[in-house]
Scaffold this active site. Sequence first.
Site, PDB file in Angstrom:
ATOM      1  N   ARG A 214      59.071  29.201  65.824  1.00 43.59           N
ATOM      2  CA  ARG A 214      58.360  27.949  66.075  1.00 43.59           C
ATOM      3  C   ARG A 214      59.261  26.789  65.672  1.00 43.59           C
ATOM      4  O   ARG A 214      59.714  26.729  64.526  1.00 43.59           O
ATOM      5  CB  ARG A 214      57.065  27.930  65.249  1.00 43.59           C
ATOM      6  CG  ARG A 214      56.351  26.603  65.274  1.00 43.59           C
ATOM      7  CD  ARG A 214      55.019  26.632  64.516  1.00 43.59           C
ATOM      8  NE  ARG A 214      54.418  25.312  64.606  1.00 43.59           N
ATOM      9  CZ  ARG A 214      54.166  24.507  63.576  1.00 43.59           C
ATOM     10  NH1 ARG A 214      54.416  24.897  62.332  1.00 43.59           N
ATOM     11  NH2 ARG A 214      53.660  23.317  63.771  1.00 43.59           N
TER      12      ARG A 214
ATOM     13  N   ASN B 104      48.030  25.989  59.219  1.00 45.18           N
ATOM     14  CA  ASN B 104      49.081  25.916  58.200  1.00 45.18           C
ATOM     15  C   ASN B 104      48.395  25.990  56.843  1.00 45.18           C
ATOM     16  O   ASN B 104      47.401  25.298  56.623  1.00 45.18           O
ATOM     17  CB  ASN B 104      49.834  24.580  58.272  1.00 45.18           C
ATOM     18  CG  ASN B 104      50.560  24.372  59.595  1.00 45.18           C
ATOM     19  OD1 ASN B 104      50.587  25.252  60.450  1.00 45.18           O
ATOM     20  ND2 ASN B 104      51.152  23.212  59.749  1.00 45.18           N
TER      21      ASN B 104
ATOM     22  N   HIS C 273      56.166  16.850  65.576  1.00 48.06           N
ATOM     23  CA  HIS C 273      56.188  17.151  64.144  1.00 48.06           C
ATOM     24  C   HIS C 273      56.695  15.894  63.435  1.00 48.06           C
ATOM     25  O   HIS C 273      57.751  15.898  62.801  1.00 48.06           O
ATOM     26  CB  HIS C 273      57.051  18.384  63.872  1.00 48.06           C
ATOM     27  CG  HIS C 273      56.757  19.082  62.565  1.00 48.06           C
ATOM     28  ND1 HIS C 273      56.440  20.422  62.490  1.00 48.06           N
ATOM     29  CD2 HIS C 273      56.727  18.629  61.296  1.00 48.06           C
ATOM     30  CE1 HIS C 273      56.246  20.761  61.215  1.00 48.06           C
ATOM     31  NE2 HIS C 273      56.420  19.688  60.477  1.00 48.06           N
TER      32      HIS C 273
ATOM     33  N   TYR D 251      49.087  26.267  52.456  1.00 49.61           N
ATOM     34  CA  TYR D 251      49.952  26.371  51.276  1.00 49.61           C
ATOM     35  C   TYR D 251      49.178  26.619  49.988  1.00 49.61           C
ATOM     36  O   TYR D 251      49.529  27.482  49.193  1.00 49.61           O
ATOM     37  CB  TYR D 251      50.813  25.109  51.142  1.00 49.61           C
ATOM     38  CG  TYR D 251      51.832  25.007  52.257  1.00 49.61           C
ATOM     39  CD1 TYR D 251      53.059  25.650  52.161  1.00 49.61           C
ATOM     40  CD2 TYR D 251      51.546  24.310  53.433  1.00 49.61           C
ATOM     41  CE1 TYR D 251      53.982  25.598  53.191  1.00 49.61           C
ATOM     42  CE2 TYR D 251      52.465  24.254  54.471  1.00 49.61           C
ATOM     43  CZ  TYR D 251      53.681  24.900  54.343  1.00 49.61           C
ATOM     44  OH  TYR D 251      54.587  24.859  55.369  1.00 49.61           O
TER      45      TYR D 251
ATOM     46  N   GLU E 105      49.898  19.201  62.117  1.00 44.14           N
ATOM     47  CA  GLU E 105      49.248  18.559  60.974  1.00 44.14           C
ATOM     48  C   GLU E 105      49.012  17.071  61.162  1.00 44.14           C
ATOM     49  O   GLU E 105      49.603  16.238  60.467  1.00 44.14           O
ATOM     50  CB  GLU E 105      50.066  18.787  59.698  1.00 44.14           C
ATOM     51  CG  GLU E 105      50.208  20.231  59.340  1.00 44.14           C
ATOM     52  CD  GLU E 105      50.526  20.456  57.856  1.00 44.14           C
ATOM     53  OE1 GLU E 105      50.828  19.492  57.150  1.00 44.14           O
ATOM     54  OE2 GLU E 105      50.434  21.598  57.423  1.00 44.14           O
TER      55      GLU E 105
ATOM     56  N   GLU F 140      52.213  28.043  59.650  1.00 44.60           N
ATOM     57  CA  GLU F 140      53.081  27.774  58.488  1.00 44.60           C
ATOM     58  C   GLU F 140      52.448  28.378  57.258  1.00 44.60           C
ATOM     59  O   GLU F 140      51.243  28.251  57.039  1.00 44.60           O
ATOM     60  CB  GLU F 140      53.235  26.271  58.205  1.00 44.60           C
ATOM     61  CG  GLU F 140      54.148  25.539  59.129  1.00 44.60           C
ATOM     62  CD  GLU F 140      54.250  24.043  58.801  1.00 44.60           C
ATOM     63  OE1 GLU F 140      54.042  23.670  57.618  1.00 44.60           O
ATOM     64  OE2 GLU F 140      54.525  23.273  59.721  1.00 44.60           O
TER      65      GLU F 140
HETATM   66  C1  PNW Z   1      53.935  20.735  55.950  1.00 39.29           C
HETATM   67  N1  PNW Z   1      50.388  17.472  51.705  1.00 39.29           N
HETATM   68  O1  PNW Z   1      53.962  19.526  55.297  1.00 39.29           O
HETATM   69  C2  PNW Z   1      54.798  20.475  57.145  1.00 39.29           C
HETATM   70  O2  PNW Z   1      54.262  20.873  58.365  1.00 39.29           O
HETATM   71  C3  PNW Z   1      56.210  20.907  56.961  1.00 39.29           C
HETATM   72  O3  PNW Z   1      57.046  20.118  57.773  1.00 39.29           O
HETATM   73  C4  PNW Z   1      56.587  20.845  55.491  1.00 39.29           C
HETATM   74  O4  PNW Z   1      57.953  21.064  55.268  1.00 39.29           O
HETATM   75  C5  PNW Z   1      55.737  21.884  54.799  1.00 39.29           C
HETATM   76  O5  PNW Z   1      54.359  21.699  55.053  1.00 39.29           O
HETATM   77  C6  PNW Z   1      55.951  21.971  53.293  1.00 39.29           C
HETATM   78  O6  PNW Z   1      55.543  20.786  52.666  1.00 39.29           O
HETATM   79  C7  PNW Z   1      53.050  19.106  54.372  1.00 39.29           C
HETATM   80  O7  PNW Z   1      50.765  16.539  50.991  1.00 39.29           O
HETATM   81  C8  PNW Z   1      53.408  18.008  53.624  1.00 39.29           C
HETATM   82  O8  PNW Z   1      49.244  17.948  51.669  1.00 39.29           O
HETATM   83  C9  PNW Z   1      52.523  17.464  52.743  1.00 39.29           C
HETATM   84  C10 PNW Z   1      51.266  18.040  52.612  1.00 39.29           C
HETATM   85  C11 PNW Z   1      50.900  19.139  53.354  1.00 39.29           C
HETATM   86  C12 PNW Z   1      51.806  19.673  54.246  1.00 39.29           C
END
Ligand code: PNW
Length: 477
Positions: A83, A301, A127, A303, A172, A378
């Site tokens: 991707r 996505n 993006h 995290y 996002e 992601e």
């Molecule tokens: C995502 N937050 O970014 C993006 O899609 C990627 O480009 C990035 O490198 C990756 O996650 C890791 O950070 C985010 O503040 C950036 O909640 C900030 C946030 C969430 C996702």
Amino acid sequence: PDSEKPVTPVTFPSAFLWGAATSAYQIEGAVREDGRTPSIWDTFSHTPGKTVDGDHGDIAVDHYHRYREDVALMAELGLDAYRFSISWPRVQPTGRGPAVQRGLDFYRRLVDELLAHGIKPAITLYHWDLPQELEDAGGWPERDTAYHFAEYAQIVGEALGDRVEQWMTLNEPWCSAFLGYASGVHAPGRTDPAASLRAAHHLNLGHGLAASALRSVMPARNSVALALNSAVVRPLTQSPEDLAAARKIDDLANGVFHGPILHGAYPQSLFETTKSVTDWSFVVDGDLAQINQPLDALGLNYYTPTLVSAADPAAKGPRADGHGASEHSPWPGVDDVAFHQSPGERTEMGWTVDPSGLHELIMRYTEEAPGLPLYITENGAAYDDKPESDGRVHDPERIAYLHGHLSAVRRAIADGADVRGYFLWSLLDNFEWAYGYAKRFGAVYVDYVTLERTPKSSAHWYARAARTGTLPEAEAV
Ligand code: PNW
């Protein structure tokens, strides 16, 4: 429930796609080549004080010149899919008008190289790198930007629709709207809550118009989706106040996008929450139908989860919401919610490692969008990776992170979710936005002096998972 039974060994359906993800500004470099003009991220990263150490993407990891080597790495890792995103100002330097052929040619060469190695390309059109000229004309808070985005989508769809099957419009949009226009920690760095809600709506409209444009120029077999922001919002307690706080944040993190995109309407409670900021009069008749296009898949996505409680608006404590340091909130209209660190280990981003959130997220969208195939577009973690004296890079924490989260995906599949694939974030260490090069998300280590690539032990672990369809033990590398 099924999800509590361990599935051992952790084996995936044979059609499951094992992928990795990147984005254009984070890896390409070559910002002035072949007709490319600045995007809002060029401007922002070159503005003093906006990124850690003033880092920018001028060279990044030089993927623009090293894409052959990078595709060879992907093949070595046994990836089924890759991707990546297209840089809008490479294709349309002013954000309008005819395409620059040399810009499009780069992506055609990349796609052909991927196909030659049996790797499925999955394109994200946006993006976060809006052509600066369009920001100068008002950016996403302006309705016209949505129409320009659809034209750009049509150009790329025409150029690559014959050889790329998987398409995503936006990545996002929450970050684009609220980090870009409300808290200002992302480009273009504006801090105007009303503008951020206009931006959110025009991103939605841009998605809907682009989805129609793509379908009008591409073979019907192609898949059109987007990678949604997908916060897992949890209340600190079950008190009515904390539940209400979670509801507000859920509306502003998720409902503002999946409401119109999946269900054709904004949540009524979102209008309540934001009424001190805007009357939403920028939503024009017909917009919701245009946004509510049928999708072929949904990208998620993930995290870390978001833990919230009700708070006294007068108490201005430190904000621990993991969204970067700013006095300006990314949550327009909300001044009575506190953000808490979820319990557990953290990554270098300070984000708690919690695979149960990924399971929860997948099950939520399985209910909300029945029948829609899901992809994890992601998931990954930043750690403080350093080469050993023998040059190898050992990252057992990342292996544990991947093992935990892929196991959660597998449990969700056992619980009935239709998850078709997983894209690790990220293939390579890269420009981590406001954090610059200080945070390494790659499965492949990049030496920022020589730009040499070295697969970390997690890359070898992931390659084995991809090859066998079964997760190796977290310790076995
Ligand atoms: C995502 N937050 O970014 C993006 O899609 C990627 O480009 C990035 O490198 C990756 O996650 C890791 O950070 C985010 O503040 C950036 O909640 C900030 C946030 C969430 C996702």
